[in-house]
Design an enzyme around this catalytic site. Structure first.
Site, PDB file in Angstrom:
ATOM      1  CD1 TRP A 196     -27.096 -23.195  -4.862  1.00 42.38           C
ATOM      2  CD2 TRP A 196     -26.155 -21.653  -3.714  1.00 42.38           C
ATOM      3  NE1 TRP A 196     -25.493 -23.326  -5.158  1.00 42.38           N
ATOM      4  CE2 TRP A 196     -25.223 -22.250  -3.686  1.00 42.38           C
ATOM      5  CE3 TRP A 196     -25.942 -20.309  -2.602  1.00 42.38           C
ATOM      6  CZ2 TRP A 196     -24.069 -21.985  -4.032  1.00 42.38           C
ATOM      7  CZ3 TRP A 196     -24.774 -20.458  -2.495  1.00 42.38           C
ATOM      8  CH2 TRP A 196     -23.566 -21.159  -2.658  1.00 42.38           C
ATOM      9  CG  ASP A 198     -30.116 -17.203  -5.828  1.00 47.74           C
ATOM     10  OD1 ASP A 198     -29.153 -16.010  -7.129  1.00 47.74           O
ATOM     11  OD2 ASP A 198     -29.665 -17.624  -5.568  1.00 47.74           O
ATOM     12  CE  LYS A 211     -22.191 -20.546  -8.468  1.00 46.34           C
ATOM     13  NZ  LYS A 211     -22.773 -20.066  -7.758  1.00 46.34           N
TER      14      LYS A 211
END
Ligand SMILES: *Cc1c(COP(=O)(O)O)cnc(C)c1O
Length: 362
Positions: A103, A173, A197
């Site tokens: 990511w 993040d 998530k």
């Protein structure tokens, strides 16, 4: 199990707290006397305004968000932030990124379109199985921000200690660890999290941004929707927001408050992950792939000795009612995502199953 549901170990969209799903069910046909479902409601109506206001306030209470930070609900998932962050925060056109997995790598690639990107530390040398030491990074003086992915969902590594940014703004993040433990918001300039998530339905991101970072002097070519100012000035309702996701997230925020907030949640998450890691450390067939000190409480990748056996385990777990344990294609093996809403009993049951599998197959 009450509803004949499976234990869902998906990395996202992911399992939700059952009490929240039950409340939503009960309010589906007629939300609190409004005569309609929340998904049928005008976002400009007073009844919806109350939903979004309470969601924001409950999140502020949970995280202790200081008054000089804005909370924004934006569409486009976490991925849109890979571009929005450099578009909005690069004043000098320079940023530092730490590369710890899939990511952060994607965020780096996107940021390079907008300015000069320094990858100041990376764990690529060991296939992203640890978080590099970031106490003394080589950060250029004119850096606009330092960026990290605080929990790498695919590789299963998490930051135990934030990097030393040498006075520069920290951007994080938090998608796959959002609200999994207490967070000191003032350590950051900007925190963001795609909500599917650990919180709610897909298609929305929560952005928590320090007010002085919201600019009114962006390049006029930046789309209106991609300026934080547009969202901040309009209470996250410049256009129609993801009304449904905000409603569901609001319920999860209330649920987290009701169980004792983020301290209580962290305690549960530690106990839950320990069940899985203790098993992996004692097993002869399975092993965790991440260095112990940097293991995630949320995403637990593990492997056997071969791809064939990995595939056999995935098939056997699925047949037994433990779903979505296949590892991401870039890492292989298996991955158990054990977010806030996964009960400890789910992990205990999975471990019992894997123990039995090991005994029968070795
Ligand atoms: C899932 C994920 C993303 C991307 O989220 P989308 O909502 O699909 O854009 C970004 N960062 C992390 C850490 C993630 O886990």
């Amino acid at each position: 199990m009450k509803y004949n549901r499976t234990y869902n170990f998906s990395a996202g969209p992911a399992t939700m707290p059952e009490p929240v799903l039950e409340e939503i069910r009960d309010e589906m046909m007629n939300y609190r006397g409004s005569g309609m479902c929340v998904m049928e409601m005008s976002h400009r109506s007073p009844v919806y305004q109350q939903i979004i206001d309470e969601a924001e306030q409950d999140l502020r209470d949970l995280m202790g968000i200081p008054d000089n930070y804005k909370v924004l609900f934006i569409q486009g998932g976490a991925t849109l932030q890979f571009a929005m962050i450099p578009m909005n925060l690069m004043k000098n056109g320079v940023a530092c990124y730490v590369e710890t997995g899939a990511w952060s790598k994607k965020a780096i690639a996107e940021a390079k379109k907008y300015g000069e990107v320094h990858v100041v530390a990376s764990s690529k040398d060991k296939n992203y199985t640890y978080v590099p030491d970031c106490d003394d990074l080589d950060i250029p003086e004119n850096t606009d921000y330092v960026y990290i992915c605080e929990n790498e969902t695919i590789h299963g590594v998490t930051w135990q200690k934030l990097p030393n940014t040498k006075g520069h703004i920290l951007v994080s993040d938090q998608s796959s660890m959002f609200l999994s433990k207490p967070c000191n918001v003032s350590d950051y300039g900007l925190i963001y999290a795609g909500v599917q998530k650990n919180v709610g339905p897909a298609g929305m991101v929560v952005v928590i941004i320090r007010e002085d970072l919201i600019r009114d002097d962006l390049d006029p070519k930046v789309p209106l929707y991609m300026s934080y100012k547009t969202h901040a000035d309009n209470g996250s309702m410049y256009n129609t927001p993801n009304c449904w996701a905000i409603y569901v997230c609001g319920k999860v925020f209330k649920y987290l408050k009701s169980i004792g907030g983020l301290e209580a949640m962290e305690q549960r998450n530690i106990e839950k992950a320990k069940v899985m890691y203790d098993f992996l450390d004692s097993s002869k067939m399975f092993r965790g792939t991440v260095e112990k000190k940097d293991r995630s409480l949320m995403n637990i990748p593990f492997v056997t000795e071969s791809k064939e056996l990995d595939a056999k385990v995935v098939a056997a777990t699925k047949a037994a009612g433990y779903d979505n344990l296949k590892g991401h294609k870039s890492v292989g093996g298996l991955r158990a995502s054990v977010y806030n809403a996964m009960p400890k009993e789910g992990v205990e049951a999975l471990v019992e199953f894997l123990k039995k599998f090991e005994a029968e197959n070795s």
